[in-house]
Design a protein around this motif. Structure first.
Motif, short mmCIF file in Angstrom:
data_model
loop_
_atom_site.label_atom_id
_atom_site.label_comp_id
_atom_site.label_asym_id
_atom_site.label_seq_id
_atom_site.Cartn_x
_atom_site.Cartn_y
_atom_site.Cartn_z
N ARG A 820 11.93 9.00 -6.05
CA ARG A 820 10.79 9.00 -5.13
C ARG A 820 10.58 10.33 -4.42
NH1 ARG A 820 8.75 3.84 -1.71
NH2 ARG A 820 6.80 4.77 -0.94
N PRO A 821 11.64 11.02 -3.95
CA PRO A 821 11.40 12.29 -3.27
C PRO A 821 10.68 13.31 -4.17
CG PRO A 821 13.60 11.51 -2.79
CD PRO A 821 13.07 10.63 -3.87
N GLY A 822 11.04 13.38 -5.43
CA GLY A 822 10.41 14.34 -6.32
C GLY A 822 9.02 13.94 -6.76
N LEU A 823 8.83 12.66 -6.98
CA LEU A 823 7.52 12.19 -7.44
C LEU A 823 6.50 12.11 -6.31
CD1 LEU A 823 8.67 9.26 -9.79
CD2 LEU A 823 7.64 11.42 -10.52
N GLY A 824 6.97 11.86 -5.11
CA GLY A 824 6.05 11.62 -4.00
C GLY A 824 5.66 10.15 -3.96
N ASP A 825 5.22 9.70 -2.80
CA ASP A 825 4.96 8.28 -2.60
C ASP A 825 3.89 7.73 -3.54
OD1 ASP A 825 6.84 8.34 -0.63
OD2 ASP A 825 5.41 8.29 1.04
N ASP A 826 2.78 8.46 -3.72
CA ASP A 826 1.67 7.92 -4.50
C ASP A 826 2.01 7.80 -5.97
OD1 ASP A 826 0.18 7.75 -2.19
OD2 ASP A 826 -0.87 9.65 -2.51
N LEU A 827 2.62 8.83 -6.54
CA LEU A 827 2.96 8.78 -7.96
C LEU A 827 4.10 7.79 -8.20
CD1 LEU A 827 2.50 9.69 -10.82
CD2 LEU A 827 3.89 11.73 -10.36
N TRP A 828 5.08 7.75 -7.30
CA TRP A 828 6.15 6.76 -7.40
C TRP A 828 5.57 5.35 -7.43
CZ3 TRP A 828 11.07 5.32 -8.16
CH2 TRP A 828 11.53 4.15 -7.55
N THR A 829 4.64 5.07 -6.54
CA THR A 829 4.03 3.74 -6.48
C THR A 829 3.26 3.43 -7.76
OG1 THR A 829 3.84 3.86 -4.07
CG2 THR A 829 2.43 2.27 -5.20
N ALA A 830 2.54 4.43 -8.27
CA ALA A 830 1.77 4.21 -9.49
C ALA A 830 2.67 3.96 -10.69
CB ALA A 830 0.87 5.41 -9.75
N LEU A 831 3.74 4.74 -10.84
CA LEU A 831 4.62 4.60 -12.00
C LEU A 831 5.45 3.32 -11.92
CD1 LEU A 831 5.84 8.29 -12.51
CD2 LEU A 831 4.25 6.99 -13.95
N THR A 832 5.90 2.95 -10.76
CA THR A 832 6.66 1.70 -10.65
C THR A 832 5.74 0.49 -10.78
OG1 THR A 832 6.56 1.85 -8.22
CG2 THR A 832 8.55 2.67 -9.31
N GLY A 833 4.44 0.68 -10.56
CA GLY A 833 3.50 -0.38 -10.86
C GLY A 833 3.34 -0.58 -12.36
N GLN A 834 3.56 0.46 -13.13
CA GLN A 834 3.48 0.35 -14.59
C GLN A 834 4.76 -0.20 -15.19
OE1 GLN A 834 0.27 3.30 -16.14
NE2 GLN A 834 0.63 1.17 -16.44
N LEU A 835 5.90 0.19 -14.62
CA LEU A 835 7.18 -0.28 -15.13
C LEU A 835 8.08 -0.62 -13.96
CD1 LEU A 835 9.10 -0.72 -17.56
CD2 LEU A 835 9.83 1.66 -17.29
N THR A 836 8.41 -1.90 -13.83
CA THR A 836 9.25 -2.33 -12.71
C THR A 836 10.59 -1.62 -12.76
OG1 THR A 836 10.08 -4.27 -11.57
CG2 THR A 836 10.27 -4.27 -13.95
N VAL A 837 11.18 -1.39 -11.59
CA VAL A 837 12.44 -0.66 -11.51
C VAL A 837 13.60 -1.48 -12.06
CG1 VAL A 837 14.16 0.18 -9.85
CG2 VAL A 837 11.78 0.85 -9.62
N ASP A 838 13.57 -2.79 -11.84
CA ASP A 838 14.74 -3.61 -12.13
C ASP A 838 14.32 -4.97 -12.67
OD1 ASP A 838 17.41 -4.27 -12.26
OD2 ASP A 838 17.56 -4.89 -10.17
N GLU A 839 15.12 -5.49 -13.57
CA GLU A 839 14.93 -6.85 -14.06
C GLU A 839 16.30 -7.45 -14.37
OE1 GLU A 839 12.29 -9.39 -17.32
OE2 GLU A 839 12.94 -7.37 -17.77
N SER A 840 17.13 -7.47 -13.36
CA SER A 840 18.43 -8.12 -13.50
C SER A 840 18.23 -9.64 -13.47
CB SER A 840 19.37 -7.68 -12.39
OG SER A 840 18.94 -8.21 -11.15
N PRO A 841 19.24 -10.41 -13.88
CA PRO A 841 19.07 -11.87 -13.90
C PRO A 841 18.67 -12.47 -12.56
CG PRO A 841 21.02 -11.25 -15.11
CD PRO A 841 20.53 -10.00 -14.45
N SER A 842 19.16 -11.88 -11.45
CA SER A 842 18.86 -12.44 -10.13
C SER A 842 17.64 -11.82 -9.49
CB SER A 842 20.06 -12.25 -9.20
OG SER A 842 20.35 -10.88 -9.02
N ALA A 843 16.95 -10.91 -10.19
CA ALA A 843 15.80 -10.22 -9.61
C ALA A 843 14.57 -11.10 -9.70
CB ALA A 843 15.56 -8.87 -10.31
N SER A 844 14.41 -11.97 -8.72
CA SER A 844 13.27 -12.89 -8.75
C SER A 844 11.94 -12.18 -8.63
CB SER A 844 13.41 -13.93 -7.62
OG SER A 844 13.43 -13.29 -6.36
N HIS A 845 11.99 -10.90 -8.21
CA HIS A 845 10.76 -10.13 -8.11
C HIS A 845 10.37 -9.51 -9.45
CE1 HIS A 845 14.18 -7.41 -7.56
NE2 HIS A 845 13.44 -6.53 -8.21
N GLY A 846 11.22 -9.63 -10.46
CA GLY A 846 10.97 -8.98 -11.75
C GLY A 846 9.86 -9.65 -12.54
#
Length: 961
Positions: A820-846
């Motif tokens: 996030r520090p290198g990408l900046g808030d806006d680009l970080w938000t856009a890229l993580t909207g395209q690909l979620t950061v995590d999808e572990s078994p307990s990640a109910s947000h995945g």
């Protein structure tokens, strides 16, 4: 005679365990609905079977998915289960602990015998709904073995058996496909959310549905005529059971709970089924598992953010590095060096229609909310006159837990997160195949199956079909089961995984006014090949009243979409200052049931006789799937899908101008037809040394429409294990199953990325005692295999529990701290909207939600791996556009990792695993556990997490015709 296990025995046991008051309550609520005792007779002779007892399969929770009201109330009040409702759950769940000692001789402890027919001493019942068909059910699991002396009778029997096992589910899904779930099952927010998710993808009128039926009859020759005759026979059988169940008062109890039928008077109706219902059902199934592409608007917005931060040239280069269209380090199904170019990035793209910054607005879907619809959980997102933010990728999150008696469906007859994840939800299946050259027997071995989620009852239905021109055993999606869709024939077996190649494009149609006036973003006319053309407005109105099970107050609302020759309007924006509507056009739109021809061929023993004819059959399937085949001689692979041939130099990752020069080649909007890539341009192979697939990249240069196919993919968990088996030789059914099961309980992050993380952390001594302890725990876990596995069967406690807790807490923190520090808030938000950061078994947000089993398909594992190797000075092919962790400094990167690790290690289990309707806060095992999401009134116990197909076959054919 209809097949139902006698309820008198069950009710007698209820009286003994819970007292006569409970019995009386159950009986009163059912109005005396007791099913007749099924007839028992000798089984029909089995068809030719060349597997010789070496074919096995499993489908939890169980065959029986039609519970009467008595059974539902007993389940809710007393925890009892109908016979065969959950008897495959135990063997399925036990493999996660039992696989290390698995042998060919003990496979039957975890899988069913998938031989044709039922031995006489195993026959539980024989039903003859017509003189030309018998439905024989076995004692162990109650699976229907349907044998017909005529083609019509065989298909009639298939429909009848589907009614026995899945009547309520089929009814639900035809209403989902038609966008009428809340009118059918009540207006709970979850039900509204599901119809809002699916109907806009295929908003067909009754005329549209009938045209698809007619199109198959008219264009597919004799096979098309036969397919529609088979479909009609299947519907006739389904309707015959529907009528008998209603008259005999042994229909599914959900019809009472949702107010469709009065329990005492039996007044009410189960609406007759028709062939067009099957098209609506197919649109839901295809949308869930067989489509690929889309997301071009989101891709455009994230590209614009990258260009805004870095400039057009540098921003595009960095965006492409995250896009990973053709990552040289990603795992491939075809690893023989072959290349199948499709949907790649052109050198000089043309026709792109990127939106003006800040101009994109999603199309409003819901209008005219009244009553409870105006105050429901969705009303804040979809109100008349306000811009809808309800997205196909973000269905409403409302608990799906069933409550006893009144209010049993207040949260929705289906869980709100039933198919969460929208476009990213597809693809959860795997396949492992080894050629005979590397097996102990000299015959190929396959372990494969689809991961269609965990539901009660299951979306799939197991059956055997034997009749003129049909000979197969396996599974089909409920309601479209006139053929076995995944399973085995007489001397071959086949399966599939979701492929997700790009068969959906976004077009920017220029808006206009018919009188020549100035257009706006809300205009409802568009330019089609130079002519101002009206959009077609499609509407669906839903209204509901409170029911016995859903006390949601009366309400109503209207859904509305606009349809163009380029598909359904999804967004509005401006491009170079001009108002446009963005539309979504997929090649399978208006062709939801065309794939029926391919499935017909797969069931036909006179057609599929070898690997070549198998590939020819799957060429008739228009949905995007990877197909796998095994017989006694060969293994084979084919990637199916109606891959449109795009105009030259079109970049399918972004919106394209809706002009003739940029259309699909030979595009005709009448039936949405175009030129499609020929079969030899689809990834295909026969007798590669081995194949693996876990929704990974198919072949070099074959592009999929997602950001997840990078240097680390869950396919690596299979590929590494199968490769070792092949190198050693002597592969058996048991050893290949063990490889699958071992991967199924392994944490991808721990096996594939943690080694790089530890290298950075250990680049200098860790001085802080607490951090040193955390690092040591992670090292021990990684050395032991990075598994999420019980200490012993049934312990509900993980070995290395603290290390797993730390990793679960650390991963999202370290990824954000790294990038996030290198990408900046806006680009970080856009890229993580395209690909979620995590999808572990307990990640109910995945993408797949909580307790879903499937995990580690989508995440930033490859990005982290590439970035850390750059920091460590190790070789990286296809590196990211910049180095992000600590801005490339090893010391600074180490500080980032240590800082986030300290935060993670300090988080208690109650915070990492906050608890939900199933689990108490802090219960790590339960947070991971698989929970079968109820699609009606029956619920089941949770089982140990394992990342594994829902339906799975283990096959090795020793002989061939």
């Amino acid at each position: 005679m209809p097949r139902r296990t006698p309820h008198r025995t069950r009710i007698r046991s209820l009286r003994e365990s819970a007292g006569s008051l409970a019995l009386m309550a159950v009986f009163v609520f059912t109005g005396g609905m007791l099913a007749p005792v099924p007839a028992v007779a000798a089984a029909e002779p089995a068809a030719a079977d060349y597997c010789e007892g070496q074919c096995a399969d499993i489908l939890p929770p169980g065959t029986d998915g039609s519970a009467t009201l008595a059974e539902i109330l007993a389940n809710q009040l007393l925890g009892t289960q109908p016979a065969h409702a959950d008897d495959q759950l135990g063997p399925y769940g036990a493999l996660s602990s039992g696989y290390p000692s698995l042998t060919d001789d003990t496979l039957d402890q975890y899988f069913n015998d998938a031989s044709f027919g039922v031995p006489d001493d195993q026959v539980a019942s024989v039903t003859r709904p017509r003189d030309d068909v018998t439905i024989t059910r076995d004692k162990k699991y109650g699976i229907p073995h349907i044998k017909g002396t005529t083609r019509y009778g065989t298909e009639f029997g298939a429909g009848y058996a589907a009614g026995q096992d899945r009547l309520w589910l089929i009814d639900l899904f035809r209403h989902i496909g038609r966008g009428e779930l809340s009118s059918f099952a009540g207006g709970a927010p979850a039900n509204q959310g599901l119809e809002q998710e699916f109907w806009p993808q295929a908003p067909y009128t009754e005329e549209d549905l009938q045209k698809q039926v007619d199109h198959i009859r008219e264009t597919a020759g004799a096979r098309g005529e036969q397919a529609m005759a088979d479909a009609q026979a299947y519907i006739d059988g389904l309707n015959a059971y529907r009528e008998q169940a209603k008259d005999g008062r042994y229909f599914p109890g959900e019809y009472v709970l949702t107010g469709k039928i009065d329990a005492i008077t039996n007044v009410g109706e189960i609406e007759p089924f028709k062939i067009t219902d099957m098209i609506a059902l197919a649109s839901v199934v295809g949308g869930l598992f067989g489509n690929g592409g889309g997301g071009e608007i989101e891709a455009a917005l994230s590209l614009l953010e990258a260009q805004q931060k870095y400039g057009v040239e540098e921003g595009t280069r960095i965006w492409e590095s995250f896009r990973q269209r053709n990552d040289p380090e990603t795992v491939l199904t075809l690893h023989d060096g072959s290349s199948f170019p499709y949907a790649g990035k052109p050198d000089s793209p043309r026709g792109m229609a990127l939106p003006d910054p800040g101009s994109v607005e999603p199309e409003q879907l819901v209008y005219d909310r009244e009553g409870s619809a105006a105050t429901s959980a969705t009303s804040a997102q979809n109100t008349e006159g306000a811009q809808s933010t309800q997205s196909l990728k973000d269905p409403v999150k409302v608990s799906g837990r069933l409550k006893p008696l009144q209010g049993i469906f207040d949260d929705g007859v289906l869980p709100a997160d039933l198919f969460s994840g929208g476009a990213s939800r597809k693809g959860m299946s795997n396949a492992l195949l080894v050629s005979g050259e590397h097996t102990a027997s000299g015959h190929p071995v396959a372990v494969f199956g689809p991961q269609t989620g965990y539901f009660a009852p299951q979306l799939l239905m197991m059956q055997e079909l034997q009749g003129p021109g049909i000979s197969a055993h396996g599974v089909s999606f409920a309601g479209v089961g006139m053929y076995v869709q995944l399973g085995r024939g007489q001397d071959y077996a086949w399966s599939a995984t979701s492929a997700m190649q790009d068969i959906t494009d976004t077009y920017a149609v220029e808006l206009c006014e018919p009188d020549g006036g100035t257009s706006t973003k809300q205009s409802t006319h568009y330019l089609y090949r130079g002519t101002c053309t009206p959009m077609e407005k499609l509407e669906k109105r839903n209204a509901w009243k409170p029911t016995v099970a859903d006390s949601t107050a009366a309400g109503s609302y209207r859904m509305q979409v606009f349809r163009t020759n380029y598909g359904i309007v999804t967004h509005r924006a401006t491009v170079d200052g001009k108002p446009v509507a963005y539309t979504s056009l997929r090649s399978t739109y208006r062709h939801e049931a065309d794939s029926i021809i391919g499935f017909q061929m797969l069931n036909d023993p006179s057609y599929v006789r070898d690997a070549k004819t198998f590939q020819q059959a799957t060429q008739h399937i228009s949905y995007a799937f990877n197909w796998f085949y095994a017989d006694s001689r060969d293994i084979a692979y084919y990637n199916s899908g109606a891959n449109p041939v795009r105009a030259a130099n079109i970049d399918p990752s972004f919106p394209v101008k809706a002009e003739k020069a940029y259309e699909w080649r030979d595009f005709d909007p009448t039936y949405n037809t175009a030129a499609y890539t020929p079969p030899d341009q689809h990834p295909n192979s026969v007798n590669q040394d081995y194949y693996i697939s876990w929704n990974n990249k198919q072949a070099e240069d074959y592009s999929a429409a997602n950001f997840s196919l990078g240097a680390v993919h869950r396919g690596d968990l299979l590929d590494g294990r199968v490769k070792k088996l092949v190198e050693k030789g002597g592969v058996t059914r048991a050893s290949l199953t063990r490889a699958m099961a071992d991967a199924a309980v392994t944490d991808l992050r721990g096996e594939q990325v943690l080694p790089e993380l530890l290298k950075v952390l250990r680049s200098e001594p860790v001085g802080d005692p607490a951090l040193a302890k955390a690092v040591q725990q992670l090292e021990s876990w990684q050395a032991a295999g990075a598994q999420r596995k019980e200490t012993s069967a049934g312990s509900h406690t993980y070995a290395h529990a603290d290390a797993i807790r730390i990793m679960d807490a650390w991963w999202p923190l370290l990824v954000e701290g790294e990038f996030r520090p290198g990408l900046g808030d806006d680009l970080w938000t856009a890229l993580t909207g395209q690909l979620t950061v995590d999808e572990s078994p307990s990640a109910s947000h995945g993408p797949t939600g909580g307790h879903a089993g499937s995990a580690f398909q989508y995440g930033w594992w490859g990005n982290v791996d590439k970035d850390l190797r750059r920091v460590l000075g190790e070789p990286v092919e296809g590196a990211l556009g910049r180095t992000y962790c600590g801005d490339g400094s090893l010391d600074a990167c180490r500080d980032v990792l240590l800082g986030t690790l300290a935060q993670a290690a300090a988080k208690p289990a109650t915070e990492v695993y906050p608890g939900d309707d199933t689990c108490d806060a802090g219960d790590q095992w339960c947070a991971d556990a698989i929970v079968h999401r109820p699609l009606g009134g029956i619920k089941h116990r949770a089982i140990q997490w394992q990342n594994r197909p829902t339906y799975q076959q283990v096959v090795e054919f020793p002989t061939h015709r």
